[in-house]
Design a protein around this motif. Structure first.
Motif, PDB file in Angstrom:
ATOM      1  N   VAL A   1       0.820  -1.214   0.000  1.00 44.60           N
ATOM      2  CA  VAL A   1       0.000   0.000   0.000  1.00 44.60           C
ATOM      3  C   VAL A   1       0.853   1.264   0.000  1.00 44.60           C
ATOM      4  O   VAL A   1       0.495   2.270  -0.628  1.00 44.60           O
ATOM      5  CB  VAL A   1      -0.987  -0.013   1.193  1.00 44.60           C
ATOM      6  CG1 VAL A   1      -0.237   0.069   2.522  1.00 44.60           C
ATOM      7  CG2 VAL A   1      -1.998   1.117   1.074  1.00 44.60           C
ATOM      8  N   SER A   2       1.998   1.236   0.660  1.00 39.24           N
ATOM      9  CA  SER A   2       2.845   2.442   0.685  1.00 39.24           C
ATOM     10  C   SER A   2       3.421   2.728  -0.694  1.00 39.24           C
ATOM     11  O   SER A   2       3.510   3.893  -1.113  1.00 39.24           O
ATOM     12  CB  SER A   2       3.969   2.282   1.713  1.00 39.24           C
ATOM     13  OG  SER A   2       4.781   1.159   1.406  1.00 39.24           O
ATOM     14  N   ASP A   3       3.803   1.676  -1.435  1.00 42.09           N
ATOM     15  CA  ASP A   3       4.313   1.870  -2.798  1.00 42.09           C
ATOM     16  C   ASP A   3       3.213   2.379  -3.722  1.00 42.09           C
ATOM     17  O   ASP A   3       3.445   3.260  -4.562  1.00 42.09           O
ATOM     18  CB  ASP A   3       4.883   0.561  -3.353  1.00 42.09           C
ATOM     19  CG  ASP A   3       6.139   0.126  -2.621  1.00 42.09           C
ATOM     20  OD1 ASP A   3       6.896   1.009  -2.167  1.00 42.09           O
ATOM     21  OD2 ASP A   3       6.358  -1.096  -2.486  1.00 42.09           O
ATOM     22  N   SER A   4       2.025   1.812  -3.573  1.00 39.77           N
ATOM     23  CA  SER A   4       0.914   2.232  -4.420  1.00 39.77           C
ATOM     24  C   SER A   4       0.526   3.680  -4.146  1.00 39.77           C
ATOM     25  O   SER A   4       0.245   4.456  -5.065  1.00 39.77           O
ATOM     26  CB  SER A   4      -0.296   1.307  -4.199  1.00 39.77           C
ATOM     27  OG  SER A   4      -1.299   1.538  -5.158  1.00 39.77           O
ATOM     28  N   LEU A   5       0.524   4.075  -2.865  1.00 37.79           N
ATOM     29  CA  LEU A   5       0.203   5.464  -2.529  1.00 37.79           C
ATOM     30  C   LEU A   5       1.304   6.417  -2.992  1.00 37.79           C
ATOM     31  O   LEU A   5       1.029   7.564  -3.355  1.00 37.79           O
ATOM     32  CB  LEU A   5      -0.011   5.607  -1.020  1.00 37.79           C
ATOM     33  CG  LEU A   5      -1.340   5.065  -0.475  1.00 37.79           C
ATOM     34  CD1 LEU A   5      -1.366   5.142   1.040  1.00 37.79           C
ATOM     35  CD2 LEU A   5      -2.518   5.841  -1.061  1.00 37.79           C
ATOM     36  N   SER A   6       2.533   5.951  -2.998  1.00 29.89           N
ATOM     37  CA  SER A   6       3.635   6.773  -3.509  1.00 29.89           C
ATOM     38  C   SER A   6       3.432   7.061  -4.992  1.00 29.89           C
ATOM     39  O   SER A   6       3.644   8.187  -5.459  1.00 29.89           O
ATOM     40  CB  SER A   6       4.963   6.066  -3.277  1.00 29.89           C
ATOM     41  OG  SER A   6       6.035   6.787  -3.851  1.00 29.89           O
ATOM     42  N   GLU A   7       3.010   6.043  -5.731  1.00 29.91           N
ATOM     43  CA  GLU A   7       2.714   6.248  -7.152  1.00 29.91           C
ATOM     44  C   GLU A   7       1.501   7.151  -7.329  1.00 29.91           C
ATOM     45  O   GLU A   7       1.465   8.007  -8.227  1.00 29.91           O
ATOM     46  CB  GLU A   7       2.474   4.902  -7.834  1.00 29.91           C
ATOM     47  CG  GLU A   7       2.239   5.004  -9.326  1.00 29.91           C
ATOM     48  CD  GLU A   7       2.096   3.640  -9.972  1.00 29.91           C
ATOM     49  OE1 GLU A   7       3.101   3.103 -10.473  1.00 29.91           O
ATOM     50  OE2 GLU A   7       0.969   3.096  -9.976  1.00 29.91           O
ATOM     51  N   LEU A   8       0.493   6.986  -6.469  1.00 29.88           N
ATOM     52  CA  LEU A   8      -0.684   7.849  -6.529  1.00 29.88           C
ATOM     53  C   LEU A   8      -0.289   9.308  -6.287  1.00 29.88           C
ATOM     54  O   LEU A   8      -0.845  10.226  -6.918  1.00 29.88           O
ATOM     55  CB  LEU A   8      -1.720   7.397  -5.501  1.00 29.88           C
ATOM     56  CG  LEU A   8      -3.066   8.130  -5.527  1.00 29.88           C
ATOM     57  CD1 LEU A   8      -3.819   7.824  -6.817  1.00 29.88           C
ATOM     58  CD2 LEU A   8      -3.916   7.749  -4.311  1.00 29.88           C
ATOM     59  N   ALA A   9       0.655   9.529  -5.378  1.00 25.73           N
ATOM     60  CA  ALA A   9       1.132  10.892  -5.122  1.00 25.73           C
ATOM     61  C   ALA A   9       1.784  11.478  -6.369  1.00 25.73           C
ATOM     62  O   ALA A   9       1.588  12.657  -6.697  1.00 25.73           O
ATOM     63  CB  ALA A   9       2.121  10.885  -3.958  1.00 25.73           C
ATOM     64  N   GLN A  10       2.551  10.654  -7.109  1.00 21.47           N
ATOM     65  CA  GLN A  10       3.143  11.114  -8.363  1.00 21.47           C
ATOM     66  C   GLN A  10       2.058  11.502  -9.361  1.00 21.47           C
ATOM     67  O   GLN A  10       2.162  12.514 -10.057  1.00 21.47           O
ATOM     68  CB  GLN A  10       4.022  10.025  -8.973  1.00 21.47           C
ATOM     69  CG  GLN A  10       5.389   9.866  -8.330  1.00 21.47           C
ATOM     70  CD  GLN A  10       6.219   8.868  -9.109  1.00 21.47           C
ATOM     71  OE1 GLN A  10       6.101   7.660  -8.923  1.00 21.47           O
ATOM     72  NE2 GLN A  10       7.050   9.355 -10.000  1.00 21.47           N
TER      73      GLN A  10
END
Length: 597
Positions: free
Chosen positions: A201-210
């Protein structure tokens, strides 16, 4: 010398001179345009069959002249007023070849973004056919409302008192304080759900932030919750909804972005409970596509995807799209009519699908010509920002926009290049993939992605420096399966190895069969990549020496059209031709193979 903005390549000097002469016109105070200036723009439009745009300030001077294509004209920047409760002091007047003066979605979006006094379209067909214009009629909390008038005759339009209209608009804008509500960048709070077996989830949210930053938002925080399944009403638990409500107040967020697709009911419930705009990952990606689409077909595909996404979200309210006031998730085609019913949206969907189908037929003709010429095609596929466009530029000098951004390019580009053996191939750059790619986009871009389906070979470009490159690769293959292209021969290209310090890591990647490690920026190992492409394509052809009798010399011209001719020698006993043939053609010319009667 006055500057002409836009698409000036290929224009004759006579046309450029006519465009420069538009700067010499002046318009009387409070008049919209003069007959002479309007007729001059219409004449040039009919000569070049392109849109022409002029900017006129309130002193009546023409300050910008731009030329576009038959579909649109890119509007130049201007130094108009910047106060949010004032108009720019500039009117934009442009032509529409074909006679239809109705303002497009792009026209109205530009009107709001640049706050023109008016945005006018002159429909040109055998002279000035009709005129329509739009103006800012008010504002909501985070956007401007627009009104439109027309079609009008040229006489009716020139009699309009522009000074009175702009004064009334600015009085209305000044009567309300909109600076505090519209000046700020959208501040986004991200929400994710951690589920077993999916991306961390942290990686996915990091991509969402991008993605959010690419769309123009400032990310102020993120929250997530571990759940085995989404809540039917709110997607997340009710307690987490209350936590988000407190967090967004503390952080000053005015936008909530969910990392997964929300149902229409979930989105409506969340907005009512939280009191601010809520969008999901598909809407965010659609918004980015709407910002980045440049070609006519690309814009149509984005509009189609947006309409299909929004259709089930109309609820029972007859499509009162009050939430589409502006900002992320609302840009692009489809935003300008705030009250439109389902029937009209379905009708628009049918119209767009028909137009895309016509474009598909046109594209098929080009593809058939390429296939008839027997030029092998290779498609670049991969996760967004993996470096596909940079690689295409390095191999072909294509000059395609390549930026370190998600979805920097959307429109496919095909260029020729030569392999080490001299054989020509076609390289096609395609739109990047991403995890949780909206299925509406896959459906809308299916026509464009047919280049992947029809390609002889796929180059799967992977950002080897990304910590989640393996999961990104899996996401790409998931989309390829949806397209029915997962059985194509593939060369795996591990790009950006210049960012990897450990040679051991690179060696471990190259254990995958048919793979190569390159750097599209520095050019490392690109020769090896071209060699792999050549070997892969050779495996799909038969090399042979044909001996053509001089009586059958006409066969040679057919070979040039349908095969790769490597060499030709004229000997007393015949014409010796070294060729590379597809297996199905080899049988046709087998009787000419050296030593075979």
């Amino acid at each position: 010398m006055p500057e002409i903005y836009g698409e000036t390549d290929g224009l004759k000097k006579m046309i450029l001179d006519s465009l420069e002469q538009l700067y010499e016109y002046t318009v009387p105070f409070s008049q919209t345009i003069t007959n002479e200036l309007a007729q001059g723009m219409a004449t040039i439009t009919e000569q070049v069959n392109r849109e022409i745009a002029v900017y006129i300030n309130r002193r009546g001077s023409v300050i910008r002249v731009a030329v576009g294509d038959t579909k649109t004209v890119s509007l130049p920047e201007t130094d108009g007023r910047r106060a949010l409760n004032r108009l720019s002091g500039i009117r934009c007047i442009h032509t529409h070849p074909g006679g239809d003066s109705r303002l497009s979605n792009v026209d109205l979006a530009s009107l709001k973004e640049m706050r023109f006094d008016i945005m006018t379209a002159i429909g040109v067909r055998d002279g000035i056919h009709e005129i329509s214009f739009g103006f800012i009629s008010g504002h909501t909390a985070d956007s401007y409302d627009v009104g439109t008038v027309g079609p009008l005759s040229l006489s009716e339009f020139t009699q309009l008192d522009l000074g009175y209209l702009t004064n009334q608009i600015e009085r209305q804008l000044e009567s309300k304080d909109i600076t505090s509500t519209m000046a700020q960048v959208e501040k986004a709070l991200l929400v994710g759900v951690e589920r077993q077996g999916l991306w961390d989830v942290s990686d996915s949210l990091s991509e969402l932030a991008q993605l959010a930053e690419t769309a123009g938002a400032a990310v102020v925080g993120s929250v997530w919750q571990k759940r085995s399944r989404p809540d039917a009403a709110f997607f997340i638990g009710r307690g987490k909804v209350q936590e988000i409500s407190l967090s967004r107040q503390e952080l000053g967020a005015n936008l909530i972005i969910f990392d997964d697709e929300l149902s229409p009911a979930q989105q409506r419930n969340l907005e009512q409970t939280l009191g601010i705009k809520v969008i999901d990952r598909p809407a965010l990606i659609l918004d980015i596509f709407a910002q980045r689409a440049r070609s006519h077909e690309g814009k149509l595909q984005v509009e189609l995807a947006q309409l299909k996404y929004n259709l089930p979200r109309l609820g029972g309210q007859g499509l009162v799209l009050s939430r589409l006031g502006g900002g992320i998730g609302t840009r692009g085609p489809g935003e300008t009519k705030l009250e439109v019913d389902r029937r009209r949206i379905r009708s628009r969907i049918n119209d767009i699908e028909q137009e895309i189908e016509n474009l598909k037929k046109h594209r098929n003709l080009h593809r058939e010509r390429r296939q008839a010429a027997r030029i092998p095609t290779t498609a670049l596929v991969g996760y967004t920002n993996a470096g596909k466009s940079t690689l295409l530029n390095k191999l072909t000098d294509a000059g395609v926009l390549a930026e370190d951004k998600l979805f920097a390019t959307l429109d496919p580009t095909t260029r020729r290049t030569k392999l080490p053996g001299g054989r020509e191939i076609l390289l096609t750059d395609t739109v990047g993939f991403i995890q949780k790619l909206p299925h509406q986009l896959i459906a809308a871009f299916r026509g464009t992605l047919e280049e992947v389906i029809q390609a002889d070979l796929l180059l799967h470009v992977i950002d080897a420096s990304h910590p989640q490159y393996e999961k990104q690769s899996q996401a790409v293959y998931q989309v390829l399966r949806e397209l029915g292209a997962d059985t194509k021969p593939v060369i795996t290209v591990f790009n950006k190895v210049d960012k990897i310090e450990s040679q051991h890591v690179i060696e471990r990647m190259l254990r995958e069969p048919g793979s190569v490690a390159v750097s599209a920026v520095t050019g490392v190992n690109l020769d090896n990549l071209l060699g792999l492409i050549e070997d892969s394509l050779k495996a799909k052809t038969v090399d042979a020496i044909l001996v053509l009798p001089y009586d059958d010399s006409g066969v040679l011209s057919k070979l040039y059209d349908t095969a790769t001719v490597n060499s030709v020698d004229y000997n007393p006993d015949g014409i010796y031709v070294a060729v590379s043939l597809p297996p199905e053609l080899f049988e046709r010319y087998k009787k000419y193979v050296s030593g075979d009667e």
